[in-house]
Design a protein around this motif. Structure first.
Motif, PDB file in Angstrom:
ATOM      1  N   VAL A 211      -2.637  -5.974  -5.852  1.00  0.00           N
ATOM      2  CA  VAL A 211      -2.573  -4.381  -5.600  1.00  0.00           C
ATOM      3  C   VAL A 211      -1.379  -3.428  -6.352  1.00  0.00           C
ATOM      4  CG1 VAL A 211      -3.873  -4.630  -3.435  1.00  0.00           C
ATOM      5  CG2 VAL A 211      -1.190  -4.554  -3.559  1.00  0.00           C
TER       6      VAL A 211
ATOM      7  N   ASN B 272      -2.311   4.380   4.386  1.00  0.00           N
ATOM      8  CA  ASN B 272      -3.258   4.937   3.333  1.00  0.00           C
ATOM      9  C   ASN B 272      -3.151   6.270   3.183  1.00  0.00           C
ATOM     10  OD1 ASN B 272      -5.974   5.858   2.568  1.00  0.00           O
ATOM     11  ND2 ASN B 272      -6.693   3.673   2.736  1.00  0.00           N
TER      12      ASN B 272
ATOM     13  N   SER C  16       0.966  -1.225   0.101  1.00  0.00           N
ATOM     14  CA  SER C  16       0.101   0.073   0.058  1.00  0.00           C
ATOM     15  C   SER C  16       0.961   1.068  -0.056  1.00  0.00           C
ATOM     16  CB  SER C  16      -0.888  -0.048   1.260  1.00  0.00           C
ATOM     17  OG  SER C  16      -0.273  -0.087   2.426  1.00  0.00           O
ATOM     18  N   ASP C  17       0.510   2.083  -0.854  1.00  0.00           N
ATOM     19  CA  ASP C  17       1.421   3.486  -0.979  1.00  0.00           C
ATOM     20  C   ASP C  17       3.095   2.924  -1.308  1.00  0.00           C
ATOM     21  OD1 ASP C  17      -0.694   5.008  -0.855  1.00  0.00           O
ATOM     22  OD2 ASP C  17      -0.419   5.679   1.330  1.00  0.00           O
TER      23      ASP C  17
END
Length: 375
Positions: free
Chosen positions: A372, A87, A53-54
């Protein structure tokens, strides 16, 4: 011409890099990451890990958590007792019994003290003071002073909020978009509207108006860009529009949302699919059925789950399990196929099928998470 060709190649390569997707998998008890060819990009080496994520993925080393980058190297050293996913560029980490936010470089974000800390999502985090909830921005400053008794998950830049027994909706800047005056309200903001209940009557909140639905006893969220949602009346289900009008009278035993112009409906214990005119285009034959993903495939069930296309042709045989309630991605409305791949479970483990019904890499894993973006 050579310059133009070079620029085109550069553009294609840049797009490919931007579109990279990795999935977390477990093999022989260790976690690693694969790309969409099924090849390892980070070899299995971690006792525990989380999805990217990121551009960061949490990984456990010597009983401490840190974060790796897409090369598999620790860029935030493993020094935390617990960590959450990034996030909005920030993640919650626990060290010395204290939760704090860090950015993707590991720098701590200074925020007002709170009894409880919440994950960021869509650029905001909940902020509690006493019994009230407000909003915190990514700069560590309050966007909204603690005002509400509850603020639920943000979806499409909006969240339902409550004061006492009544509900409304705000956006990520804290602005009220639906007044707090409803006994019930949907949790998903869509252009077509949000369902609500006022003075004991269900209806659709649209363009600032509340449009009652004749004798509805339950209404559901609008899905995708569909202009219809499903509702029930006297134990039968039909479809209504933004004005609260019954477009398809409630005659089905069960139903789910329209997607790609088709909706799963049940007659008795068998599920099929209708179009927006109410015509049955895929005859009732399944024990269960879900909405179509944007790529034109839907999960259907006999004894186990498989997938059909919009013509009703079985693309992946009904021989597999699919993760709980199709909750593949946090906050995602896609079910079944996500970005061209469907994650399924067999007796051999977890794997991914592509749109041609082929098993990715012809391989099964002990665990497999959704793909992802890593950029």
């Amino acid at each position: 011409m050579k310059t133009l060709a070079f620029l085109l190649v550069l553009l294609i390569n840049s797009s490919t890099l931007l579109a990279q997707e990795y999935a977390l998998v477990r093999e022989n008890g260790k976690f690693g990451f694969i790309d969409k060819t099924g090849a390892y990009v980070i070899e299995p080496q971690f006792d525990k890990a989380d999805s990217f994520s990121d551009g960061r993925a949490a990984a456990l080393q010597d009983d401490k958590w840190g974060y790796i980058d897409i090369s598999g190297k620790f860029v935030i050293q493993p020094e935390y007792d617990r960590v959450k996913m990034f996030n909005s560029g920030l993640a919650l980490v626990l060290k010395d019994d204290q939760w704090r936010y860090i950015d993707t470089s590991g720098k701590e974000l200074k925020t007002p003290a709170s009894e409880k800390y919440y994950d960021f999502e869509e650029g905001v985090a909940l902020f509690r003071s006493g019994e009230k909830i407000g909003l915190l921005g990514t700069d560590g400053q309050l966007i909204l002073e603690p005002t509400y008794d509850a603020i639920k998950k943000f979806r499409n830049g909006h969240a339902k909020v409550s004061k006492g027994e009544l509900w409304g909706m705000i956006n990520t800047s804290g602005k009220v978009v639906i007044p707090v005056e409803y006994e019930e309200i949907g949790n998903t903001y869509k252009e077509a509207g949000v369902y609500g209940k006022k003075d004991g009557t269900f209806g659709i909140i649209h363009n600032g108006s509340f449009n009652p639905i004749d004798n509805a006893d339950k209404v559901y969220n609008f899905h995708g860009d569909s202009k219809l949602t499903y509702a029930s009346r006297t134990k039968k289900t039909g479809f209504v529009n933004s004005k609260g009008e019954w477009v398809l009278e409630p005659k089905y035993d069960k139903a789910r949302a329209f997607s790609l112009g088709l909706a799963p409906v049940a007659i008795g214990k068998k599920w099929g699919y209708i179009n927006e005119k109410g015509e049955m285009v895929i005859e009732p034959q399944f024990r269960d059925a879900e909405v179509f993903s944007t790529n034109g495939f839907a999960p259907v069930k006999d004894k186990a789950w498989g997938f059909i296309n919009t013509s009703g042709k079985v693309i992946i045989p009904m021989e597999y399990g699919i993760s709980g309630n199709f909750a593949f991605l946090k906050g995602s409305e896609e079910k079944g196929f996500v970005n061209g791949l469907a994650r399924v479970k067999s007796k051999k483990g977890w794997g991914y099928f592509n749109e041609q019904g082929q098993l990715l890499g012809d391989k099964w894993f002990q665990n497999a998470e959704p793909f992802v973006s890593v950029k």
